[in-house]
Enzyme design. Structure first.
Site, PDB file in Angstrom:
ATOM      1  N   PHE A  28       0.860  -1.182   0.000  1.00  0.00           N
ATOM      2  CA  PHE A  28       0.000   0.000   0.000  1.00  0.00           C
ATOM      3  C   PHE A  28       0.893   1.228   0.000  1.00  0.00           C
ATOM      4  O   PHE A  28       1.520   1.534   1.019  1.00  0.00           O
ATOM      5  CB  PHE A  28      -0.836  -0.040   1.283  1.00  0.00           C
ATOM      6  N   ASP A  80      -4.900  -1.815  -0.724  1.00  0.00           N
ATOM      7  CA  ASP A  80      -5.041  -2.187   0.686  1.00  0.00           C
ATOM      8  C   ASP A  80      -5.245  -3.704   0.800  1.00  0.00           C
ATOM      9  O   ASP A  80      -6.310  -4.222   0.459  1.00  0.00           O
ATOM     10  CB  ASP A  80      -6.248  -1.443   1.280  1.00  0.00           C
ATOM     11  N   LEU A  87       2.975  -8.189   6.165  1.00  0.00           N
ATOM     12  CA  LEU A  87       2.334  -6.884   6.367  1.00  0.00           C
ATOM     13  C   LEU A  87       2.673  -6.348   7.749  1.00  0.00           C
ATOM     14  O   LEU A  87       2.715  -7.099   8.720  1.00  0.00           O
ATOM     15  CB  LEU A  87       0.815  -7.008   6.261  1.00  0.00           C
ATOM     16  N   TYR A 135       8.155 -11.664  15.911  1.00  0.00           N
ATOM     17  CA  TYR A 135       9.344 -11.327  16.685  1.00  0.00           C
ATOM     18  C   TYR A 135       9.112 -11.761  18.124  1.00  0.00           C
ATOM     19  O   TYR A 135       8.006 -11.600  18.652  1.00  0.00           O
ATOM     20  CB  TYR A 135       9.626  -9.816  16.621  1.00  0.00           C
ATOM     21  N   TYR A 193       7.382  -5.563  24.302  1.00  0.00           N
ATOM     22  CA  TYR A 193       7.103  -6.271  23.046  1.00  0.00           C
ATOM     23  C   TYR A 193       6.344  -7.584  23.303  1.00  0.00           C
ATOM     24  O   TYR A 193       5.128  -7.639  23.192  1.00  0.00           O
ATOM     25  CB  TYR A 193       8.397  -6.508  22.226  1.00  0.00           C
ATOM     26  N   LYS A 212       0.982 -11.016  18.115  1.00  0.00           N
ATOM     27  CA  LYS A 212       1.873 -12.026  17.540  1.00  0.00           C
ATOM     28  C   LYS A 212       1.484 -13.436  18.001  1.00  0.00           C
ATOM     29  O   LYS A 212       1.578 -14.393  17.233  1.00  0.00           O
ATOM     30  CB  LYS A 212       3.337 -11.716  17.896  1.00  0.00           C
TER      31      LYS A 212
HETATM   32  P1  NAD Z   1       7.775  -2.874   6.940  1.00  0.00           P
HETATM   33  O1  NAD Z   1       7.044  -1.710   7.494  1.00  0.00           O
HETATM   34  O2  NAD Z   1       9.134  -2.649   6.385  1.00  0.00           O
HETATM   35  O3  NAD Z   1       6.898  -3.544   5.751  1.00  0.00           O
HETATM   36  C1  NAD Z   1       5.509  -3.660   5.830  1.00  0.00           C
HETATM   37  C2  NAD Z   1       4.926  -3.901   4.459  1.00  0.00           C
HETATM   38  O4  NAD Z   1       3.500  -3.970   4.613  1.00  0.00           O
HETATM   39  C3  NAD Z   1       5.193  -2.780   3.445  1.00  0.00           C
HETATM   40  O5  NAD Z   1       5.389  -3.349   2.172  1.00  0.00           O
HETATM   41  C4  NAD Z   1       3.885  -2.002   3.438  1.00  0.00           C
HETATM   42  O6  NAD Z   1       3.605  -1.314   2.226  1.00  0.00           O
HETATM   43  C5  NAD Z   1       2.907  -3.144   3.624  1.00  0.00           C
HETATM   44  N1  NAD Z   1       1.589  -2.712   4.082  1.00  0.00           N
HETATM   45  C6  NAD Z   1       1.259  -2.072   5.224  1.00  0.00           C
HETATM   46  N2  NAD Z   1      -0.077  -1.880   5.273  1.00  0.00           N
HETATM   47  C7  NAD Z   1      -0.591  -2.419   4.139  1.00  0.00           C
HETATM   48  C8  NAD Z   1      -1.898  -2.548   3.606  1.00  0.00           C
HETATM   49  N3  NAD Z   1      -2.958  -2.096   4.242  1.00  0.00           N
HETATM   50  N4  NAD Z   1      -2.034  -3.148   2.402  1.00  0.00           N
HETATM   51  C9  NAD Z   1      -0.969  -3.611   1.718  1.00  0.00           C
HETATM   52  N5  NAD Z   1       0.292  -3.526   2.172  1.00  0.00           N
HETATM   53  C10 NAD Z   1       0.473  -2.934   3.372  1.00  0.00           C
HETATM   54  O7  NAD Z   1       7.754  -3.975   8.050  1.00  0.00           O
HETATM   55  P2  NAD Z   1       8.780  -5.144   8.485  1.00  0.00           P
HETATM   56  O8  NAD Z   1       9.560  -4.660   9.634  1.00  0.00           O
HETATM   57  O9  NAD Z   1       9.453  -5.727   7.317  1.00  0.00           O
HETATM   58  O10 NAD Z   1       7.720  -6.176   9.089  1.00  0.00           O
HETATM   59  C11 NAD Z   1       7.184  -7.260   8.379  1.00  0.00           C
HETATM   60  C12 NAD Z   1       6.809  -8.334   9.371  1.00  0.00           C
HETATM   61  O11 NAD Z   1       7.993  -8.777  10.040  1.00  0.00           O
HETATM   62  C13 NAD Z   1       5.865  -7.867  10.477  1.00  0.00           C
HETATM   63  O12 NAD Z   1       4.973  -8.894  10.803  1.00  0.00           O
HETATM   64  C14 NAD Z   1       6.804  -7.602  11.631  1.00  0.00           C
HETATM   65  O13 NAD Z   1       6.168  -7.673  12.882  1.00  0.00           O
HETATM   66  C15 NAD Z   1       7.785  -8.734  11.435  1.00  0.00           C
HETATM   67  N6  NAD Z   1       9.068  -8.584  12.132  1.00  0.00           N
HETATM   68  C16 NAD Z   1       9.735  -7.393  12.154  1.00  0.00           C
HETATM   69  C17 NAD Z   1      10.943  -7.304  12.873  1.00  0.00           C
HETATM   70  C18 NAD Z   1      11.722  -6.013  12.945  1.00  0.00           C
HETATM   71  O14 NAD Z   1      12.630  -5.909  13.762  1.00  0.00           O
HETATM   72  N7  NAD Z   1      11.449  -5.051  12.107  1.00  0.00           N
HETATM   73  C19 NAD Z   1      11.474  -8.436  13.502  1.00  0.00           C
HETATM   74  C20 NAD Z   1      10.793  -9.638  13.396  1.00  0.00           C
HETATM   75  C21 NAD Z   1       9.586  -9.701  12.715  1.00  0.00           C
END
Ligand code: NAD
Length: 390
Positions: free
Chosen positions: A73, A110, A140, A225, A235, A244
């Site tokens: 999005f 979305d 997402l 996470y 967290y 989570k």
């Molecule tokens: P990010 O914000 O970099 O990426 C999120 C993605 O979701 C983006 O492509 C965004 O455009 C998309 N998005 C958001 N709302 C949307 C919608 N309504 N429709 C379509 N697309 C949408 O996030 P990230 O850090 O890569 O996180 C991804 C997953 O990994 C999450 O579940 C997060 O909890 C998990 N995670 C993150 C970490 C960390 O340290 N960042 C660690 C472990 C797990």
């Protein structure tokens, strides 16, 4: 237009198209130097434009040779204002993959809506050979979600569950500010589960299955996470942790749902990394700055691209198939949670202040990662030049 970083309350409001393009190209080039992954060739990535989703997509395409359909999005760039980083990332990815003869398309919509599911299903039938997918990546991350059945909008909150929790919030220069997080109300916790729990992932997998677009042996993965006891209060034991847990429970339900396709639904527990959301979580940002320095010194530090390349190569499509722990999750946080790493972060944690953080934390790496997410501070990019934001 000349674009500069505009940062308010640790949130960068601008992005640089040329810098974003350079980062995606850099990561593609890195992935191409890695051993090839033997994996199926039809991959759908929900949340494809940044972070773990983009990294998974780059590895699947450029190391696994997969055709990829992405959904995210984005705000498109206009003549007056740059778009979101993902807008430029998707464009760069699609062009680079197509240039190598791979199919690649990114849908800007979305992902929480039923209409988007319908659009994506129709697209899968026509885009992928055989009209099916072999892998669905659910990556997402969003602060809000509109329930597709009721139209009600839910907002997630980052709060504790029981007691107030005080931790340092860190800005990009390493300045600390003590912040107390109040416990969430029952509604706030429920709303966070609605947004970041497994409901939407389940809706996706069920809709895709019903439409007959999931191939035999389908694998679907969502990311979670867990982290360290140091960040548990905010967290794992906070509202986001409840979401989570819901996501993780959904994997078990989806696993049953996919049994007739001999499919797999599972969670990968990823490492703490700098993203647009993690940078603003009190406590977590400080933990990341300390963790990065220690892991870099030990040679075990990974970014999104290293994590996702290792996940696909060793833990999902390696010779042993999907490698899970005793709870049924893939562990990409294994190096973060190594005893020696955790012992070193713990030794600093209780006495952390600005001075200690400056001496022992990876403030430079934290800031660089954050700026790069928005296409800034990228080597070789002329930030004084006029750029096209469209
Ligand atoms: P990010 O914000 O970099 O990426 C999120 C993605 O979701 C983006 O492509 C965004 O455009 C998309 N998005 C958001 N709302 C949307 C919608 N309504 N429709 C379509 N697309 C949408 O996030 P990230 O850090 O890569 O996180 C991804 C997953 O990994 C999450 O579940 C997060 O909890 C998990 N995670 C993150 C970490 C960390 O340290 N960042 C660690 C472990 C797990």
């Amino acid at each position: 237009m000349v674009i500069e970083p505009k940062i308010m309350n640790n949130i960068c409001l601008t992005s640089h198209p040329v810098g974003c393009e350079a980062i995606v190209k850099r990561d593609i080039e890195w992935v191409k130097t890695q051993p090839k992954i033997t994996m199926p060739k039809r991959v759908l990535v929900l949340g494809c434009s940044t972070g773990f989703g983009l990294a998974t997509r780059i590895s699947a395409a450029f190391s696994g040779g997969a055709d990829t359909l992405g959904v995210s999005f984005e705000k498109e760039g206009s003549a007056k204002r740059p778009g979101t980083p993902g807008f430029y990332n998707n464009r760069t990815f699609d062009a680079a993959a197509q240039a190598e003869g791979l199919k690649a398309e990114s849908i800007n919509a979305d992902a929480f809506s039923h209409d988007t599911r319908k659009t994506v299903i129709a697209k899968i039938k026509d885009f992928f050979e055989g009209g099916q997918v072999d892998m669905v990546v659910y990556s997402l991350a969003s602060p809000v979600r509109t329930d597709p059945d009721t139209g009600e909008m839910y907002k997630s909150v980052l709060k504790t569950l029981k007691d107030p929790y005080t931790a340092f919030a860190m800005d990009l220069s390493g300045k600390l500010k003590s912040m107390t997080m109040e416990p969430a109300s029952a509604e706030e916790t429920a709303a966070t589960i609605k947004v970041m729990g497994g409901e939407d992932w389940s809706l996706w997998v069920k809709a895709l299955k019903e439409a007959g677009v999931l191939a035999q042996g389908i694998k679907t993965v969502a990311y979670t996470y867990i982290g360290s006891p140091m960040t548990f209060p905010i967290y794992r034991e906070g509202t986001i942790g409840q979401a989570k847990l819901h996501l993780e429970a959904s994997a078990k339900d989806l696993q049953k749902e996919l049994s007739d396709l001999k499919g797999e639904a599972f969670i990968s527990v990823n490492k703490a990394l700098v993203t647009r959301s993690s940078a603003v979580i009190p406590g977590v940002s400080v933990y990341i700055a300390l963790l990065f320095k220690i892991m870099k010194e030990k040679g075990t530090h990974e970014g999104c691209r290293e994590q996702m390349q290792r996940m696909l190569t060793d833990k999902i499509y390696g010779s042993e198939g999907t490698v899970m722990d005793e709870t049924g999750m893939v562990r990409m946080d294994d190096w973060e949670l190594a005893d020696d790493v955790q012992a070193e972060v713990t030794a600093l944690w209780d006495s952390v202040d600005e001075e200690l953080l400056a001496a022992k934390g990876d403030l430079e790496g934290f800031k660089k990662d954050y700026m790069e997410l928005h296409g800034f501070e990228v080597e070789g990019v002329d930030y004084s030049a006029d750029v096209d934001t469209l």
